[in-house]
Design an enzyme around this catalytic site. Structure first.
Site, mmCIF file in Angstrom:
data_model
loop_
_atom_site.group_PDB
_atom_site.id
_atom_site.type_symbol
_atom_site.label_atom_id
_atom_site.label_comp_id
_atom_site.label_asym_id
_atom_site.label_seq_id
_atom_site.Cartn_x
_atom_site.Cartn_y
_atom_site.Cartn_z
ATOM 1 N N GLY A 1 -12.636 3.340 3.535
ATOM 2 C CA GLY A 1 -11.359 3.806 3.786
ATOM 3 C C GLY A 1 -11.266 5.199 3.780
ATOM 4 O O GLY A 1 -11.906 6.080 2.834
ATOM 5 N N LEU B 1 -9.004 7.007 2.355
ATOM 6 C CA LEU B 1 -8.666 7.392 0.835
ATOM 7 C C LEU B 1 -9.265 6.723 -0.001
ATOM 8 O O LEU B 1 -9.784 7.091 -1.102
ATOM 9 C CB LEU B 1 -7.051 6.988 0.699
ATOM 10 C CG LEU B 1 -6.544 7.115 -0.595
ATOM 11 C CD1 LEU B 1 -6.689 8.627 -1.329
ATOM 12 C CD2 LEU B 1 -5.093 6.713 -0.835
ATOM 13 N N ASP C 1 -11.213 -10.878 0.174
ATOM 14 C CA ASP C 1 -9.914 -11.002 1.208
ATOM 15 C C ASP C 1 -8.852 -10.569 0.421
ATOM 16 O O ASP C 1 -8.267 -11.398 -0.503
ATOM 17 C CB ASP C 1 -10.069 -12.469 1.811
ATOM 18 C CG ASP C 1 -8.820 -12.553 2.782
ATOM 19 O OD1 ASP C 1 -7.931 -11.642 2.927
ATOM 20 O OD2 ASP C 1 -8.625 -13.698 3.335
ATOM 21 N N ALA D 1 -3.798 -0.800 4.551
ATOM 22 C CA ALA D 1 -2.557 -0.772 5.136
ATOM 23 C C ALA D 1 -2.485 -0.846 6.572
ATOM 24 O O ALA D 1 -3.328 -0.513 7.286
ATOM 25 C CB ALA D 1 -1.534 0.643 4.648
ATOM 26 N N THR E 1 -1.322 1.179 9.641
ATOM 27 C CA THR E 1 -1.251 2.661 9.669
ATOM 28 C C THR E 1 -1.062 3.141 11.083
ATOM 29 O O THR E 1 -0.617 4.475 11.285
ATOM 30 C CB THR E 1 -2.214 3.560 9.042
ATOM 31 O OG1 THR E 1 -3.507 3.278 9.460
ATOM 32 C CG2 THR E 1 -2.236 3.399 7.361
ATOM 33 N N TYR F 1 6.939 0.839 11.214
ATOM 34 C CA TYR F 1 5.864 1.573 10.048
ATOM 35 C C TYR F 1 6.652 1.772 8.750
ATOM 36 O O TYR F 1 6.576 1.087 7.721
ATOM 37 C CB TYR F 1 5.108 2.315 10.522
ATOM 38 C CG TYR F 1 4.129 3.048 9.542
ATOM 39 C CD1 TYR F 1 3.224 2.535 8.903
ATOM 40 C CD2 TYR F 1 4.649 4.559 9.035
ATOM 41 C CE1 TYR F 1 2.489 3.142 8.086
ATOM 42 C CE2 TYR F 1 3.701 5.276 8.228
ATOM 43 C CZ TYR F 1 2.597 4.357 7.513
ATOM 44 O OH TYR F 1 2.046 5.130 6.501
ATOM 45 N N LYS G 1 6.631 -0.391 5.473
ATOM 46 C CA LYS G 1 6.115 0.246 4.181
ATOM 47 C C LYS G 1 7.289 0.304 2.875
ATOM 48 O O LYS G 1 7.101 -0.154 1.881
ATOM 49 C CB LYS G 1 5.532 1.850 4.332
ATOM 50 C CG LYS G 1 4.339 1.789 5.222
ATOM 51 C CD LYS G 1 3.035 1.284 4.484
ATOM 52 C CE LYS G 1 2.826 2.071 3.371
ATOM 53 N NZ LYS G 1 1.410 1.528 2.880
ATOM 54 N N TRP H 1 0.472 12.734 6.028
ATOM 55 C CA TRP H 1 -0.211 13.424 6.897
ATOM 56 C C TRP H 1 -1.780 13.617 6.254
ATOM 57 O O TRP H 1 -2.101 14.596 5.838
ATOM 58 C CB TRP H 1 0.545 14.998 7.126
ATOM 59 C CG TRP H 1 1.768 14.982 7.846
ATOM 60 C CD1 TRP H 1 2.742 13.757 7.821
ATOM 61 C CD2 TRP H 1 2.177 15.976 8.494
ATOM 62 N NE1 TRP H 1 3.781 14.196 8.430
ATOM 63 C CE2 TRP H 1 3.556 15.279 8.757
ATOM 64 C CE3 TRP H 1 2.078 17.168 8.725
ATOM 65 C CZ2 TRP H 1 4.410 16.292 9.836
ATOM 66 C CZ3 TRP H 1 2.771 17.992 9.614
ATOM 67 C CH2 TRP H 1 4.042 17.650 10.017
#
Length: 293
Positions: free
Chosen positions: A18, A20, A44, A68, A70, A133, A137, A159
């Site tokens: 990822g 992040l 999973d 997520a 995104t 979105y 969240k 961002w």
């Protein structure tokens, strides 16, 4: 690394691939955590029994979820998919963590706000998402809060840019190499955030273990146009960056006009003020000019 039982043991969902997850895995290891990064094929995250086994087998103290949905525009046409990843998964993970007495760290977004403010949003400000979105969240946040889990950290960020995967800054730089001019939206203002810094703040919070919602973003604010211009300038490219209104770049999902987040609560919790986003853009650009990543 050498195991340090006093620091902790962290599983990072999405930690191997990822945007992040990868810097987060490194930051946690650097902070003294034993870290188990996973991919969705290896573990999973929707398999509650498998998650519970992983938490037990690893002796986890923390579970970080970087998985997520995104794709902001795609979510408008894929409501079930967005809610499955952004609401149902955090709800499931919260139940697993509650049973195992593990700290759950969930990442959320500035899109939980309407974007109608004129000053940075704090954690106590009223939410009001205007996209699928953002709504999905926020539903994930609420699922954690309503789960009965006592150990949680919800980090709202925004961002994101950083090494290793496609992101806005990298896209702008690639385009700027071959163009004389870039036309970029200048009437949406937010908080650009470097994934390497977000990973470091996450590790700091994991060491201190405060519970709650935290805004975790770069200091300062800027428009998409200003973010692109800073990156192009840092790269020494001659491409002009021109501001355009949102109306000239229509998108399916609503984008907040102003979604700047206050990171004062985060700064108090970790004992330092996050770096200005302009500084981190320059660091990122310079690092990419000297790496194949």
């Amino acid at each position: 690394m050498t195991e340090n039982s006093e620091t902790g043991r962290a599983i990072v969902l999405g930690g191997k691939t990822g945007l992040l997850g990868r810097p987060l895995t490194k930051a946690l290891a650097d902070a003294g955590f034993a870290v188990l990064p996973t991919t969705r094929s290896e573990l999973d995250p929707f398999d509650a029994a498998a998650v519970e086994r992983a938490l037990a087998d690893f002796g986890a103290t923390h579970l970080f979820n970087t998985v997520a949905y995104t794709a902001v525009d795609a979510a408008e046409d894929d409501v079930p998919g967005a809610y499955r990843l952004n609401r149902d998964l955090p709800a499931l993970l919260a139940k697993c963590c509650r049973a195992a007495k593990v700290m759950l760290v969930q990442y959320s977004t500035d899109f939980v706000f309407s974007g109608d403010a004129d000053a940075p949003y704090t954690e106590e400000d009223a939410t009001g998402p205007r996209s699928v979105y953002g709504a999905s969240k926020l539903a994930g946040e609420k699922a954690i809060l309503e789960s009965g889990l006592l150990q949680y950290q919800i980090l709202r960020t925004a961002w994101l840019f950083g090494p290793g995967k496609k992101n806005f800054v990298a896209t702008m730089l690639n385009l700027a190499k071959d163009r004389e001019e870039l036309r970029v939206v200048g009437d949406q203002v937010g908080s650009p955030t470097y994934t390497v810094d977000l990973a470091g703040w996450s590790a700091d919070l994991a060491l201190k273990n405060p519970v709650g919602i935290f805004h975790a973003v770069g200091t300062g604010h800027g428009s998409w146009c200003e973010l692109a211009a800073e990156a192009v300038a840092a790269a020494g490219l001659s491409c002009r960056v021109v501001s355009i209104p949102s109306s000239e770049y229509p998108q399916k999902a609503y984008r907040p006009r102003y979604s700047v987040l206050s990171n004062a609560k985060l700064a108090e919790a970790i004992g330092r003020v996050p770096r200005p986003w302009v500084q981190t853009v320059r660091e990122y650009v310079y690092s990419q000019m000297h790496t194949d990543d």
